[in-house]
Design a protein around this motif. Structure first.
Motif, PDB file in Angstrom:
ATOM      1  N   UNK A  26     -63.601   5.285 -44.358  1.00  9.38           N
ATOM      2  CA  UNK A  26     -63.410   4.978 -45.772  1.00  9.38           C
ATOM      3  C   UNK A  26     -62.628   3.671 -45.872  1.00  9.38           C
ATOM      4  N   UNK A  27     -63.251   2.649 -46.448  1.00 11.33           N
ATOM      5  CA  UNK A  27     -62.629   1.341 -46.612  1.00 11.33           C
ATOM      6  C   UNK A  27     -62.191   1.191 -48.067  1.00 11.33           C
ATOM      7  N   UNK A  28     -60.894   1.002 -48.270  1.00 10.90           N
ATOM      8  CA  UNK A  28     -60.355   0.920 -49.631  1.00 10.90           C
ATOM      9  C   UNK A  28     -59.608  -0.400 -49.800  1.00 10.90           C
ATOM     10  N   UNK A  29     -59.937  -1.131 -50.831  1.00 11.05           N
ATOM     11  CA  UNK A  29     -59.261  -2.397 -51.087  1.00 11.05           C
ATOM     12  C   UNK A  29     -59.683  -2.972 -52.417  1.00 11.05           C
ATOM     13  N   UNK A  30     -59.381  -4.226 -52.611  1.00 16.66           N
ATOM     14  CA  UNK A  30     -59.712  -4.926 -53.849  1.00 16.66           C
ATOM     15  C   UNK A  30     -60.207  -6.310 -53.467  1.00 16.66           C
ATOM     16  N   UNK A  31     -61.508  -6.539 -53.606  1.00 18.42           N
ATOM     17  CA  UNK A  31     -62.085  -7.824 -53.203  1.00 18.42           C
ATOM     18  C   UNK A  31     -61.405  -9.003 -53.884  1.00 18.42           C
ATOM     19  N   UNK A  32     -60.849  -8.763 -55.073  1.00 18.00           N
ATOM     20  CA  UNK A  32     -60.220  -9.843 -55.824  1.00 18.00           C
ATOM     21  C   UNK A  32     -58.766 -10.062 -55.415  1.00 18.00           C
ATOM     22  N   UNK A  33     -58.283  -9.262 -54.474  1.00 20.83           N
ATOM     23  CA  UNK A  33     -56.948  -9.493 -53.919  1.00 20.83           C
ATOM     24  C   UNK A  33     -57.034 -10.056 -52.500  1.00 20.83           C
ATOM     25  N   UNK A  34     -58.169 -10.598 -52.120  1.00 24.27           N
ATOM     26  CA  UNK A  34     -58.288 -11.211 -50.801  1.00 24.27           C
ATOM     27  C   UNK A  34     -57.622 -12.582 -50.838  1.00 24.27           C
ATOM     28  N   UNK A  35     -56.455 -12.690 -50.214  1.00 25.74           N
ATOM     29  CA  UNK A  35     -55.686 -13.945 -50.266  1.00 25.74           C
ATOM     30  C   UNK A  35     -55.140 -14.339 -48.885  1.00 25.74           C
ATOM     31  N   UNK A  36     -55.736 -13.790 -47.821  1.00 31.43           N
ATOM     32  CA  UNK A  36     -55.229 -14.089 -46.484  1.00 31.43           C
ATOM     33  C   UNK A  36     -56.295 -14.692 -45.576  1.00 31.43           C
ATOM     34  N   UNK A  37     -57.239 -15.439 -46.132  1.00 29.77           N
ATOM     35  CA  UNK A  37     -58.251 -16.084 -45.288  1.00 29.77           C
ATOM     36  C   UNK A  37     -57.609 -17.099 -44.348  1.00 29.77           C
ATOM     37  N   UNK A  38     -56.452 -17.676 -44.756  1.00 29.15           N
ATOM     38  CA  UNK A  38     -55.786 -18.646 -43.884  1.00 29.15           C
ATOM     39  C   UNK A  38     -55.278 -17.977 -42.609  1.00 29.15           C
ATOM     40  N   UNK A  39     -55.208 -16.647 -42.607  1.00 32.15           N
ATOM     41  CA  UNK A  39     -54.889 -15.903 -41.386  1.00 32.15           C
ATOM     42  C   UNK A  39     -56.162 -15.353 -40.733  1.00 32.15           C
ATOM     43  N   UNK A  40     -57.298 -15.878 -41.135  1.00 30.23           N
ATOM     44  CA  UNK A  40     -58.603 -15.498 -40.589  1.00 30.23           C
ATOM     45  C   UNK A  40     -58.969 -14.059 -40.940  1.00 30.23           C
ATOM     46  N   UNK A  41     -58.518 -13.580 -42.111  1.00 29.23           N
ATOM     47  CA  UNK A  41     -58.895 -12.249 -42.569  1.00 29.23           C
ATOM     48  C   UNK A  41     -60.314 -12.267 -43.130  1.00 29.23           C
TER      49      UNK A  41
ATOM     50  N   UNK B  97     -60.697 -13.623 -67.559  1.00 31.25           N
ATOM     51  CA  UNK B  97     -60.330 -14.849 -66.861  1.00 31.25           C
ATOM     52  C   UNK B  97     -60.881 -14.868 -65.428  1.00 31.25           C
ATOM     53  N   UNK B  98     -60.778 -13.754 -64.735  1.00 26.50           N
ATOM     54  CA  UNK B  98     -61.288 -13.690 -63.362  1.00 26.50           C
ATOM     55  C   UNK B  98     -62.794 -13.907 -63.337  1.00 26.50           C
TER      56      UNK B  98
ATOM     57  N   UNK C  43     -65.358 -22.945 -49.838  1.00 27.38           N
ATOM     58  CA  UNK C  43     -65.580 -21.955 -50.907  1.00 27.38           C
ATOM     59  C   UNK C  43     -64.638 -20.763 -50.810  1.00 27.38           C
ATOM     60  N   UNK C  44     -64.286 -20.371 -49.593  1.00 24.04           N
ATOM     61  CA  UNK C  44     -63.367 -19.236 -49.417  1.00 24.04           C
ATOM     62  C   UNK C  44     -62.017 -19.559 -50.046  1.00 24.04           C
ATOM     63  N   UNK C  45     -61.531 -20.778 -49.835  1.00 21.09           N
ATOM     64  CA  UNK C  45     -60.242 -21.165 -50.399  1.00 21.09           C
ATOM     65  C   UNK C  45     -60.305 -21.251 -51.920  1.00 21.09           C
ATOM     66  N   UNK C  46     -61.432 -21.669 -52.454  1.00 25.21           N
ATOM     67  CA  UNK C  46     -61.568 -21.724 -53.912  1.00 25.21           C
ATOM     68  C   UNK C  46     -61.525 -20.323 -54.513  1.00 25.21           C
ATOM     69  N   UNK C  47     -62.215 -19.378 -53.862  1.00 26.92           N
ATOM     70  CA  UNK C  47     -62.151 -17.991 -54.334  1.00 26.92           C
ATOM     71  C   UNK C  47     -60.716 -17.474 -54.283  1.00 26.92           C
ATOM     72  N   UNK C  48     -60.018 -17.830 -53.218  1.00 28.54           N
ATOM     73  CA  UNK C  48     -58.653 -17.339 -53.075  1.00 28.54           C
ATOM     74  C   UNK C  48     -57.724 -17.894 -54.153  1.00 28.54           C
ATOM     75  N   UNK C  49     -58.007 -19.091 -54.661  1.00 27.07           N
ATOM     76  CA  UNK C  49     -57.180 -19.625 -55.745  1.00 27.07           C
ATOM     77  C   UNK C  49     -57.302 -18.743 -56.994  1.00 27.07           C
ATOM     78  N   UNK C  50     -58.503 -18.257 -57.262  1.00 26.23           N
ATOM     79  CA  UNK C  50     -58.690 -17.323 -58.378  1.00 26.23           C
ATOM     80  C   UNK C  50     -57.957 -16.027 -58.082  1.00 26.23           C
ATOM     81  N   UNK C  51     -58.092 -15.546 -56.851  1.00 27.24           N
ATOM     82  CA  UNK C  51     -57.479 -14.273 -56.472  1.00 27.24           C
ATOM     83  C   UNK C  51     -55.958 -14.335 -56.514  1.00 27.24           C
ATOM     84  N   UNK C  52     -55.397 -15.489 -56.134  1.00 27.72           N
ATOM     85  CA  UNK C  52     -53.940 -15.649 -56.175  1.00 27.72           C
ATOM     86  C   UNK C  52     -53.438 -15.508 -57.610  1.00 27.72           C
ATOM     87  N   UNK C  53     -54.151 -16.119 -58.558  1.00 21.08           N
ATOM     88  CA  UNK C  53     -53.768 -15.970 -59.974  1.00 21.08           C
ATOM     89  C   UNK C  53     -53.881 -14.506 -60.394  1.00 21.08           C
TER      90      UNK C  53
END
Length: 492
Positions: free
Chosen positions: A228-243, A274-275, A466-476
Motif C-alpha cells: 500500500x503506497x500512501x502519499x500526496x503527489x502534490x507534496x513531492x518536493x525532494x527531487x533534488x535528493x533524487x526522490x 491555484x494548484x 520540468x521536475x523542478x518547475x512542478x516542485x515550485x508549485x508543490x512547494x507553494x
C-alpha cells in the motif's frame, strides 16, 4: 473517531497493490492505523519517511495495542539486513577526499578538479538512490536526464564520462571493502542487491511521493505481500535528493483521501484552484481536488494580523533570515526555528570562511572546501556550475550582510526559547512538511508565482527542468496547507 467513506475504502481494500493519494491534513496516519487494526493476524510493516515520523507512529500504534504493526525507516531495515554496523559510516561524501584521492593528479590543483570531485559525488549519490544495478554508460544517461546539469558538467560527462564511471566503481569498491567510510545510502544499495524477502504480509509505504528508486525496487520485489503506497503527489518536493513518485511509478488500484481535516473548505477550494492553474501551465489537465471542513480558516484579506504564536514559512533560507531580522528589530518577541536554530546556517564555519574569503583573509579560513577558493567570485562560479543552492545562499548572505551576521547571530540566540513558548516560529517549507500550526504567514516574494513559471517556460532554456518547475508549485502548496486558523498566503 469515525472514518469517512474514502478512508473506509482504503481500510477495507484487499488489492495486491494499492495507491492512495492523500491531500495535506487528510488523516493518512489515522487511516493506516485503522488499516492495521482491521488485520490483527497479519504482520504489517509501516515504512516511515524518517526516524521522527517512525517514533510518532510507533507511539500511536502502541497506544492502540497494535502489536502486529512494525514501524521502521527503509534505512533502519537496510542497516539490519545489509550489515550496516560493519561499516564506518558518514552522512555526506567529502568532495575534498574525492579531490585528493580520486580525481586525477593533473586536475587536482585546478578549478576543473573541484568540479570533477563534485560531479563524482553527485553521480554516486544518484546511483545509490536509483534503481540502477550496473555501473556503465546508462548511469550517465539517466543522471543527465534526471538532473539537467549545467553545460560545464555536461561537458565533463560527454568528454570524460567513461573515466568518471570507472572512478565511481573504484570509490564504491573502497566503501564495500571498508577502505573508506561508507554512506548510509551505500548499505541501502547493498540491501537492494541482497534481494531479501521481508517477513511481512503487508507493507505500508508512507510519503510514497518522495521515495527513492532503490527503496521502490526493494518494496516492489516483495510480491508475497500486499503493498500500500500512501502519499500526496502534490507534496513531492525532494527531487533534488533524487526522490521519485511511487504513486506514478507503480501499477495498481488508485484511491483518494480528498478531505482535509486541517482547515476550512473555502481555503481548500482556493488552494485547489491555484494548484490546478499552476499545473495547467505545464500542460496538465486540472486534476487536484481537496475538500475542507466547516471551519472558518481565514486567508486573503481576512487573514489575522499581529496574532501570536505565529509561524513564518519561507521558500529559502535567505528570505527567512530577512523575515527574522524584521522581527528581531521590531519588538521583543521570543523566537525559535523548526528543527532548531543550528539547522539554518546563518552563522557557522562555512559562513565564517566565506566572510574571510570576501575580506581577503584566506589564512583564517577553517572550512576545507572554502579554503580551496582564491576569491569569492571563484566560489560563486563553483556554486553556479554545480547548482549548489545551499552554497549560493551562503554566498549571497555574506555579500549582503557581511560581518553584521555575527551581530545577528548573537541577537537571535539571545531571543531563543523552547518551541512551545516561542512567539514566532521560523521555518522553510521543507522543514514545515508534516507539521501544522494555528497561524501562518508565508514570506511574500519568495515563492515562485504562476507568471514567473510562465516566463521560465517561454524562455525554452537548455537547463529547464520540468521536475523542478512542478516542485515550485508543490512547494507553494505545502506551505499554504500548514495552517489551521489563519494563513497569509504568498502570491501565486
Amino acid at each position: 473517531m469515525s472514518l469517512t467513506d474514502e478512508q473506509t475504502a482504503v481500510v477495507t481494500a484487499a488489492d495486491p497493490i494499492l495507491k492512495v493519494n492523500a491531500v495535506a491534513g487528510s488523516g493518512k496516519t489515522t487511516t493506516l492505523l485503522a488499516f492495521a487494526a482491521r488485520r490483527p493476524k497479519s504482520q504489517i510493516l509501516y515504512l516511515a519517511y524518517n526516524r521522527s515520523v517512525a517514533e510518532e507512529v510507533k507511539t500511536k500504534a502502541q497506544a492502540q495495542g497494535l502489536g502486529n504493526l512494525h514501524v521502521h525507516t527503509i534505512h533502519g531495515l537496510a542497516y539490519r539486513y545489509a550489515n550496516g554496523k560493519t561499516y564506518q559510516l558518514e552522512g555526506d561524501l567529502s568532495e575534498l577526499r574525492l579531490l585528493e584521492h580520486y580525481v586525477p593528479a593533473s586536475d587536482r590543483d585546478t578549478e576543473r578538479g573541484m568540479l570533477l570531485a563534485w560531479t563524482l559525488k553527485d553521480l554516486i549519490n544518484y546511483y545509490l538512490n536509483s534503481d540502477l544495478v550496473h555501473l556503465d554508460a546508462d548511469l550517465l544517461a539517466f543522471y543527465e536526464a534526471a538532473t539537467v546539469p549545467t553545460e560545464q558538467v555536461r561537458n565533463h560527462l560527454e568528454i570524460r564520462g567513461e573515466e568518471l564511471v570507472s572512478i565511481v566503481r573504484e570509490i564504491l569498491a573502497d566503501m564495500k571493502n571498508r577502505r573508506i567510510p561508507a554512506l548510509h545510502d551505500f548499505y541501502l544499495k547493498m540491501f537492494q542487491f541482497a534481494k531479501v524477502k521481508l517477513p511481512y504480509d503487508i507493507i505500508l509505504v508512507d510519503e510514497a511521493q518522495d521515495t527513492s528508486g532503490v527503496m521502490l525496487t526493494i518494496v516492489q520485489r516483495q510480491e508475497h505481500a500486499q503493498r500500500v503506497f500512501v502519499g500526496d503527489s502534490y507534496q513531492q518536493i525532494y527531487a533534488f535528493r533524487h526522490a521519485v513518485n511511487s504513486l506514478d511509478r507503480v501499477s495498481g488500484r488508485s484511491l483518494h483521501l480528498s478531505q482535509t481535516f486541517r482547515f476550512g473548505d473555502g481555503l481548500a477550494k482556493h488552494i485547489s484552484q491555484r494548484v490546478n492553474e499552476g499545473y495547467a501551465l505545464l500542460g496538465q489537465q486540472p486534476g487536484f481536488v481537496m475538500r475542507g471542513t466547516d471551519r472558518d480558516t481565514r486567508f486573503g484579506t481576512r487573514a489575522v494580523e499581529n496574532q501570536y504564536p505565529l509561524t513564518i514559512i519561507a521558500r529559502s533560507n535567505l528570505a527567512l533570515l530577512e523575515a527574522v531580522l524584521g522581527h528581531l528589530f521590531n519588538g521583543e518577541r521570543s523566537l525559535q526555528f523548526e528543527g532548531g536554530y543550528g539547522a539554518y546556517s546563518f552563522m557557522n564555519a562555512r559562513v565564517a570562511g566565506l566572510l574571510y574569503l570576501l575580506d581577503g583573509r584566506k589564512e583564517k579560513i577553517n572550512d576545507p572546501l572554502i579554503r580551496k577558493f582564491q576569491t569569492i567570485q571563484e566560489a560563486e562560479g563553483y556554486a553556479e556550475d554545480t547548482q549548489n543552492n545551499a552554497l549560493r545562499t551562503l554566498i549571497e548572505l555574506v555579500k549582503r550582510y557581511g560581518t553584521k551576521l555575527y551581530d545577528f547571530d548573537r541577537l537571535i540566540k539571545a531571543r531563543l526559547v523552547e518551541k512551545e513558548k516561542a512567539d514566532v516560529l521560523f521555518t522553510t517549507t521543507h522543514r514545515a512538511k508534516g507539521q501544522e500550526y494555528d497561524t501562518v504567514e508565508m514570506v511574500e516574494d519568495d515563492f515562485t508565482t504562476r507568471s514567473q513559471l510562465a516566463n521560465l517556460l517561454a524562455s525554452e532554456s537548455d537547463t529547464l527542468n520540468p521536475v523542478k518547475l512542478r516542485e515550485e508549485i508543490n512547494v507553494w502548496y505545502v506551505a499554504s496547507t500548514r495552517a489551521r486558523q489563519s494563513v497569509r498566503l504568498a502570491a501565486f
